[in-house]
Structure formats: structure tokens, C-alpha cells
Scaffold this motif. Structure first.
Motif, mmCIF file in Angstrom:
data_model
loop_
_atom_site.group_PDB
_atom_site.id
_atom_site.type_symbol
_atom_site.label_atom_id
_atom_site.label_comp_id
_atom_site.label_asym_id
_atom_site.label_seq_id
_atom_site.Cartn_x
_atom_site.Cartn_y
_atom_site.Cartn_z
ATOM 1 N N VAL A 219 -36.613 -51.742 -12.714
ATOM 2 C CA VAL A 219 -35.115 -51.444 -13.060
ATOM 3 C C VAL A 219 -35.050 -50.168 -12.641
ATOM 4 C CG1 VAL A 219 -33.435 -51.156 -14.857
ATOM 5 C CG2 VAL A 219 -35.141 -53.194 -14.751
ATOM 6 N N GLY A 220 -34.025 -49.812 -11.794
ATOM 7 C CA GLY A 220 -33.422 -48.601 -11.322
ATOM 8 C C GLY A 220 -31.936 -48.352 -11.357
ATOM 9 N N THR A 221 -31.413 -47.311 -10.535
ATOM 10 C CA THR A 221 -30.055 -47.235 -10.087
ATOM 11 C C THR A 221 -29.906 -47.221 -8.533
ATOM 12 O OG1 THR A 221 -30.548 -45.006 -10.322
ATOM 13 C CG2 THR A 221 -29.622 -46.136 -12.265
ATOM 14 N N THR A 222 -28.644 -47.172 -8.221
ATOM 15 C CA THR A 222 -28.422 -46.934 -6.718
ATOM 16 C C THR A 222 -28.405 -45.427 -6.360
ATOM 17 O OG1 THR A 222 -25.923 -47.217 -7.549
ATOM 18 C CG2 THR A 222 -27.112 -49.258 -6.925
ATOM 19 N N ASN A 223 -29.638 -44.924 -6.136
ATOM 20 C CA ASN A 223 -29.798 -43.619 -5.893
ATOM 21 C C ASN A 223 -29.172 -43.025 -4.574
ATOM 22 O OD1 ASN A 223 -31.702 -42.428 -8.126
ATOM 23 N ND2 ASN A 223 -32.815 -44.393 -7.701
ATOM 24 N N TRP A 224 -29.110 -44.204 -3.698
ATOM 25 C CA TRP A 224 -28.684 -43.879 -2.129
ATOM 26 C C TRP A 224 -27.121 -43.624 -2.472
ATOM 27 C CZ3 TRP A 224 -24.877 -45.528 0.926
ATOM 28 C CH2 TRP A 224 -25.035 -44.987 2.161
ATOM 29 N N ALA A 225 -26.456 -44.617 -3.272
ATOM 30 C CA ALA A 225 -25.267 -44.469 -3.266
ATOM 31 C C ALA A 225 -24.735 -43.267 -4.031
ATOM 32 C CB ALA A 225 -24.534 -45.800 -3.895
ATOM 33 N N GLY A 226 -25.297 -43.026 -5.196
ATOM 34 C CA GLY A 226 -24.978 -41.682 -6.009
ATOM 35 C C GLY A 226 -25.103 -40.608 -5.216
ATOM 36 N N ALA A 227 -26.310 -40.351 -4.730
ATOM 37 C CA ALA A 227 -26.347 -39.071 -3.828
ATOM 38 C C ALA A 227 -25.139 -38.989 -2.602
ATOM 39 C CB ALA A 227 -27.570 -38.997 -3.298
ATOM 40 N N TYR A 228 -24.837 -40.130 -1.985
ATOM 41 C CA TYR A 228 -23.868 -40.156 -0.984
ATOM 42 C C TYR A 228 -22.620 -39.792 -1.383
ATOM 43 C CZ TYR A 228 -21.016 -41.739 3.020
ATOM 44 O OH TYR A 228 -20.151 -41.845 4.002
ATOM 45 N N GLU A 229 -22.231 -40.270 -2.720
ATOM 46 C CA GLU A 229 -21.019 -40.057 -3.553
ATOM 47 C C GLU A 229 -20.839 -38.514 -3.804
ATOM 48 O OE1 GLU A 229 -17.767 -41.900 -6.824
ATOM 49 O OE2 GLU A 229 -20.003 -42.709 -6.785
ATOM 50 N N ALA A 230 -22.071 -37.970 -4.292
ATOM 51 C CA ALA A 230 -21.944 -36.528 -4.782
ATOM 52 C C ALA A 230 -21.647 -35.596 -3.613
ATOM 53 C CB ALA A 230 -23.268 -36.268 -5.306
#
Length: 342
Positions: free
Chosen positions: A165-176
Motif C-alpha cells: 500500500v502506497g501513495t501516488t508519489n510521482w503525481a504528488g511530486a509533479y504537482e508540487a
């Protein structure tokens, strides 16, 4: 001599009654949020298998224990994950034991005990690992004991038969990163964790994609690696602002490192966000306590703990997962630490 027939588990009862494990648990615990017909069906299966409480006329719930094993117990990350897992465990009718992964010195020439030994000694029905990279040998020992395992935020790609179980790390970094680009920043530094970690690589990829999508080049000197703690955050930010051409914005992939970065910036006489903007990652409670309040990428940590527990309960019940990985969405939380490029 006849062999003893094994007592059915809650998962067996649920399957025979055609309901979920949590429904059986609610019936056993006297909860009133179960329909009369469903309760009667579950009661009948329980009676057929002599599932009785000793010394009383009621039913005895099977007490199942699961382990939450963490790399460390200090800080808001483990507290948030444990809180979400405990809430889901209460709903599922299981008990949670929380411990830290550590070994002990070998004695008498024997192998040192590790967290797997303690899980086996407790007779746990399942285990959730948080920020721990289990060895193939440890996973094999769990599999041999038929103890299912779920990993939260795996440090590397887990085997195909291990749920994570994880999170959308790529999407979070892109948005930041894109948030800082939209504010006019062009020299945006990245402070992230050890490069071999799975989620570090995903966040680096999201940052790079946003930079390239804006028509810019990724500048190697602006990419730094820490250890997800305050000290390394301060160290890397100090090095960045001492560059001949320092960044005007920092994307720091950990709230703890970002708070360390605040300390380095204050020591250098720089103001946030007037002189330099800062974005973190996690949305720990500390992100709201610092001044200025930290803009950060929210990881749904409680939801991750709850999702891991519910996934584990399904595995304990013999269900086959649809996918080996569950990814929960991240969200950018904009507060006071970001502003247009000065």
C-alpha cells in the motif's frame, strides 16, 4: 485414536454464512448494525460448529492478532499509520500489536532473533510492515507459516506475491513542482531521500517530468539527497543556498527535512516565502505548526494504515487480491510557505 477436528476460523464462518468477516465479528460482539436475517444466518452457522463461549450461553469471538512492525516508533508518521490501522482493526474485530523491527545479539552460537521470530511466537494471523525492507528469507519464513504480509511504502519493489500500500508519489511530486513553476520559479531545487528507495525514485521522476514539461533543463547541482530527517534537510538546504546561483524555491520531499531546511534558511537570514519558497511532502501535523505554515503534499497516512489492515484481513480470509499494489491519491495543500518568485 481420532484426530481433533480444527476449529473453524472467522473467515470459515463468514464463507459458510455468505457474509464478510467484519459482519461475523459484529454479530459475535453484539453490534446492532446487522440486519435480523443476516444475524440469524450467522448465528445458525456458529451453532452448527459449536462456537460457544465457555461458561455462558453466548458465542465466543475468535481473538485474532495481527502485527504492525515499523522501522521506528518516533514521530508523526508511525503514529498516523498506527491510528488508521487501529481504527480499521476495531471494525474488523482483530487486535493489533505494534513493535519496532530490531534484532537481538545471537546467543549460544544460534541465529539472532528478528521481528519474524516475534511474529511467529505470538501466533499472529498476519503482519503489516511500515518502511521496512523484508529480506527474501524473512518473507519465506512468513509464507511457510501461512502468515500473509502487507507492506506500507515499500523501500524497493516487493515480490509479486506480496501486497503493498502506497501513495501516488510521482503525481504528488509533479504537482508540487508545477505549483512552484506556476508561481514563476525557474531554479527549483529538489531535496529528497536515499536514491535507492522506491518512493524517492518516484518523487524524483515527478519533479523531473514537471521541469522538462515546462521547457527547462534539470540542473544536477539542484538535486540533493538526505535521509528524511531534520539534520540532513538543514545540511542540504545550507549547501543549496551557498551556491553561486542559489535556487528561488525548494521542493523538499519530507516535512521533517523541510523543517530542518527552515532552520538553515533562518540561520542564513532568509525569509520564507519572501526570499525563497518551500514545499514539503507528507502533511504531518508539524507542517501546520511551523511558521509560516508549510505548503506540502498530503500523504493520506491514516488511510494507508486502514487500507493495509483491510487488505490483510481479506488475505487472512483467503481472498485473492485484484492487484498486488494499492495506491492512494496525494493532494497538494497550499499554505503560507510559497509565493511568486521574488
Amino acid at each position: 485414536m481420532t484426530s481433533k477436528v480444527p476449529r473453524p476460523t472467522l473467515a470459515d464462518i463468514a464463507e459458510m454464512a455468505g457474509v464478510s468477516v467484519s459482519t461475523v465479528s459484529k454479530v459475535l460482539n453484539g453490534r446492532d448494525d446487522v440486519s435480523r436475517d443476516t444475524r440469524a444466518k450467522v448465528d445458525e452457522v456458529l451453532r452448527q460448529h459449536h462456537y460457544m463461549r465457555r461458561g455462558t450461553s453466548g458465542f465466543e469471538p475468535e481473538i485474532r492478532t495481527v502485527d504492525l512492525v515499523l522501522s521506528g516508533l518516533d514521530g508523526s508518521w508511525p503514529a498516523s499509520v498506527a491510528s488508521g490501522m487501529e481504527s480499521a482493526a476495531y471494525e474488523a474485530g482483530v487486535h493489533v500489536v505494534i513493535s519496532r523491527a530490531r534484532g537481538s545479539a545471537p546467543t549460544g552460537g544460534r541465529r539472532a532473533q528478528d521481528w519474524v521470530d516475534r511474529v511467529l511466537e505470538r501466533g499472529s494471523a498476519g503482519v503489516v510492515l511500515g518502511l521496512i525492507e523484508a529480506t527474501p528469507e524473512q518473507l519465506a519464513r512468513l509464507a511457510a507459516a501461512r502468515i500473509p504480509c502487507v507492506v506500507i511504502d515499500p523501500l524497493s519493489d516487493p515480490p509479486p506475491d506480496v501486497m503493498s500500500v502506497g501513495t501516488t508519489n510521482w503525481a504528488g511530486a509533479y504537482e508540487a513542482t508545477n505549483h512552484l513553476l506556476q508561481l514563476g520559479h525557474r531554479r527549483i531545487a529538489l531535496v529528497t531521500g536515499p536514491p535507492h528507495h522506491l518512493y524517492t525514485r518516484a518523487r524524483m521522476a515527478g519533479y523531473r517530468s514537471a521541469i522538462v514539461a515546462a521547457g527547462l533543463d534539470v540542473t544536477p547541482e539542484l538535486v540533493r539527497h538526505g535521509n528524511y530527517d531534520r539534520a540532513s534537510g538543514a545540511e542540504q538546504v545550507r549547501a543549496l543556498i551557498e551556491l553561486p546561483d542559489p535556487p528561488t524555491a525548494l521542493f523538499i520531499c519530507s516535512d521533517h527535512m523541510a523543517i530542518g531546511g527552515y532552520e538553515a534558511l533562518t540561520g542564513a537570514g532568509l525569509r520564507v516565502p519572501e526570499d525563497i519558497s518551500v514545499v514539503g511532502f507528507d502533511d504531518l501535523p508539524e507542517a501546520r505548526w511551523v511558521s509560516p505554515a508549510l505548503t506540502t503534499v498530503r500523504q493520506p497516512l491514516k488511510e494507508m494504515g486502514g487500507s493495509a489492515l483491510r487488505t490483510l484481513v481479506r488475505l487472512m480470509g483467503g481472498e485473492e487480491p485484484e492487484s498486488p499494489r494499492v495506491e492512494l491519491a496525494t493532494t497538494l495543500v497550499v499554505r503560507d510557505s510559497t509565493a511568486p518568485r521574488p
